[in-house]
Design an enzyme around this catalytic site. Structure first.
Site, PDB file in Angstrom:
ATOM      1  CD  GLN A 256     -11.809  12.286  11.561  1.00  0.00           C
ATOM      2  OE1 GLN A 256     -10.801  11.669  11.882  1.00  0.00           O
ATOM      3  NE2 GLN A 256     -12.420  12.102  10.410  1.00  0.00           N
ATOM      4  CG  HIS A 259     -11.912   6.962  12.963  1.00  0.00           C
ATOM      5  ND1 HIS A 259     -11.897   5.992  11.999  1.00  0.00           N
ATOM      6  CD2 HIS A 259     -12.077   8.133  12.300  1.00  0.00           C
ATOM      7  CE1 HIS A 259     -12.039   6.540  10.810  1.00  0.00           C
ATOM      8  NE2 HIS A 259     -12.158   7.845  10.959  1.00  0.00           N
ATOM      9  CD  GLU A 324      -5.945  11.696   9.962  1.00  0.00           C
ATOM     10  OE1 GLU A 324      -5.871  10.689   9.249  1.00  0.00           O
ATOM     11  OE2 GLU A 324      -6.482  11.699  11.094  1.00  0.00           O
ATOM     12  CG  HIS A 325      -9.091  14.578   8.407  1.00  0.00           C
ATOM     13  ND1 HIS A 325      -8.944  13.609   9.392  1.00  0.00           N
ATOM     14  CD2 HIS A 325      -9.039  13.921   7.215  1.00  0.00           C
ATOM     15  CE1 HIS A 325      -8.805  12.421   8.815  1.00  0.00           C
ATOM     16  NE2 HIS A 325      -8.855  12.585   7.507  1.00  0.00           N
ATOM     17  CG  ASP A 358     -12.398   9.480   5.871  1.00  0.00           C
ATOM     18  OD1 ASP A 358     -11.227   9.893   5.781  1.00  0.00           O
ATOM     19  OD2 ASP A 358     -12.967   9.305   6.960  1.00  0.00           O
ATOM     20  CG  HIS A 417      37.090  11.358  -2.221  1.00  0.00           C
ATOM     21  ND1 HIS A 417      37.343  10.278  -1.428  1.00  0.00           N
ATOM     22  CD2 HIS A 417      35.736  11.376  -2.414  1.00  0.00           C
ATOM     23  CE1 HIS A 417      36.204   9.655  -1.134  1.00  0.00           C
ATOM     24  NE2 HIS A 417      35.211  10.312  -1.731  1.00  0.00           N
TER      25      HIS A 417
END
Length: 428
Positions: A256, A259, A324-325, A358, A417
């Site tokens: 990770q 990135h 996220e993960h 991934d 209405h």
């Protein structure tokens, strides 16, 4: 860090804090580009493509790639790459084919029938980074759910600076069944998809990653079209019981961190000796990584090795982080799954490494970041579908419910209405 420390909550909040800074220069440039494309259509797109990508096209047709070129890119790949791409696509497709929402209906005693009709979007746009960047997995993860959902037309935009095309990306488009591909990028591509031009039809939703200009453009066009999400830096949280291989855990943290400098890698473990072992693995393995500088900065800025009381507390902290993960790197991982409420994707056991997710495990790798897993989900078939309520009132149902509607409408001061409902009640 240690969860027993008096200042742990403060330190954890500081570690998790991330707010995407708004660059005024980017926002101003994007605003001008969106306005120009909305006003001038193809002419503006051609101008910006010439200016930013160095492609001097006289008309938009020169920026659209024929399907034969996509197929040629696929045919030209080395056999191993072609096979890997096709296997990944098959697994992603098989997983997402189990997702589609279906229409449903039920009938009440008086004959009234109520239900929901699920229909796909007509057209979706997929943004893919271009040039030297190669993200075929992103093409598969964004395009295949759209096609499984039944989207009629999927339009991909990918910048090709100075004409540089990535064969893997084009091959992935062929495998995924993308309908049209335009070699344009940046905010101008987002604008073309959102507003439509003489050549590029307006889409209903835009998905796919991009740089700061693309992200800013997606935020601004939301409401005119749908978007997938505005993603933050990538994240992994690993819960370990201390029984795993410290080299494996260290490398998963690296995966990770490589990135970018703002990516986040966190390890939770009750075993202090194992945390020390992972720290030693990090020190030993980091110099061997081609992206060592990026990994080091990421770990220094936003990484952490945290000692917790036990695995139950680790799960509590994981739900607070909403990563996220999430890797459950423990011997008996299954009992922990039910304790996780907030995570984009849960990887269960030592063999379920995030890197497989991934690329080719099957579930989508487009996941909520920055704690948004508390309220949002991975990209899926459902993101390319919408639901319409279906109401089939019987006469008896309309006359029974008309009285209820009338009372509530009068209470809101909406007499038309009320009268509309009352007319059904009074009908013979």
């Amino acid at each position: 860090m240690n969860s027993a420390s008096a200042d742990f909550d403060t330190r954890l909040n500081r570690l998790l804090a991330f707010e995407a800074a708004t660059d005024e220069a980017v926002e101003h440039a994007v605003s001008e580009i969106l306005a120009a494309v909305r006003r001038d259509g193809d002419l503006a797109v051609l101008g910006y493509t010439r200016r930013f990508d160095g492609l001097d096209a006289a008309e938009m047709s020169q920026l659209e790639l024929p399907k034969s070129e996509l197929q040629a890119a696929l045919a030209g790949l080395p056999a191993a790459q072609c096979s890997a791409l096709e296997e990944a696509a098959a697994r992603v497709r098989a997983y997402h084919e189990r997702q589609p929402l279906t229409s449903w209906e039920y009938e009440e005693a008086d004959g009234t029938r109520l239900g929901q009709q699920v229909t796909p979007l007509d057209r979706a746009g997929l943004y893919v980074p271009g040039g030297k960047a190669s993200y075929p997995s992103s093409v598969l993860m964004n395009a295949i759910p759209a096609k499984v959902a039944g989207v009629r037309e999927l339009i991909m935009v990918v910048p090709t600076p100075r004409g540089e095309k990535n064969p893997l990306v084009l091959a992935a488009a062929a495998v995924a069944g993308v309908d049209r591909v335009f070699t344009i990028g940046g905010a101008q591509a987002v604008a073309a998809l959102a507003y439509g031009t003489e050549t590029i039809p307006q889409v209903d939703k835009i998905v796919g990653p991009g740089n700061a200009y693309v992200a800013a453009a997606k935020r601004r066009v939301f409401g005119t079209v749908g978007i997938d999400m505005v993603a933050g830096p990538s994240e992994v949280l690993i819960i370990s019981d201390g029984c795993g291989n410290p080299d494996w855990v260290a490398m998963d943290l690296f995966a990770q961190a490589e990135h970018d400098e703002m990516a986040q890698s966190i390890l939770l473990c009750p075993d202090a000796a194992f945390l020390d072992a992972v720290a030693a693995s990090i020190d030993r393995l980091l110099p061997t990584m081609p992206r060592a500088a990026t990994i080091r900065t990421s770990l220094d800025k936003r990484g952490a090795l945290i000692q917790v009381r036990d695995l139950d507390e680790a799960c509590e902290i994981a739900n607070r982080i909403a990563p996220e993960h999430l890797e459950l790197s423990v011997e008996e991982a299954d009992p922990l799954v039910a304790k996780i409420r907030h995570a984009g994707a849960i990887f269960v056991g030592h063999w379920s490494v995030e890197a497989l997710g991934d690329y080719c495990a099957g579930p989508n790798h487009v996941l909520p970041t920055s704690r948004s897993a508390r309220f949002s989900s991975p990209l899926g078939v459902y993101d390319f579908q919408k639901r319409s309520s279906v109401i089939r009132m019987s006469k008896a149902g309309a006359q029974r419910l008309g009285k209820t509607a009338s009372i509530l409408a009068h209470g809101e001061g909406l007499q038309a209405h009320a009268r509309s409902a009352e007319l059904r009640v009074e009908a013979k």
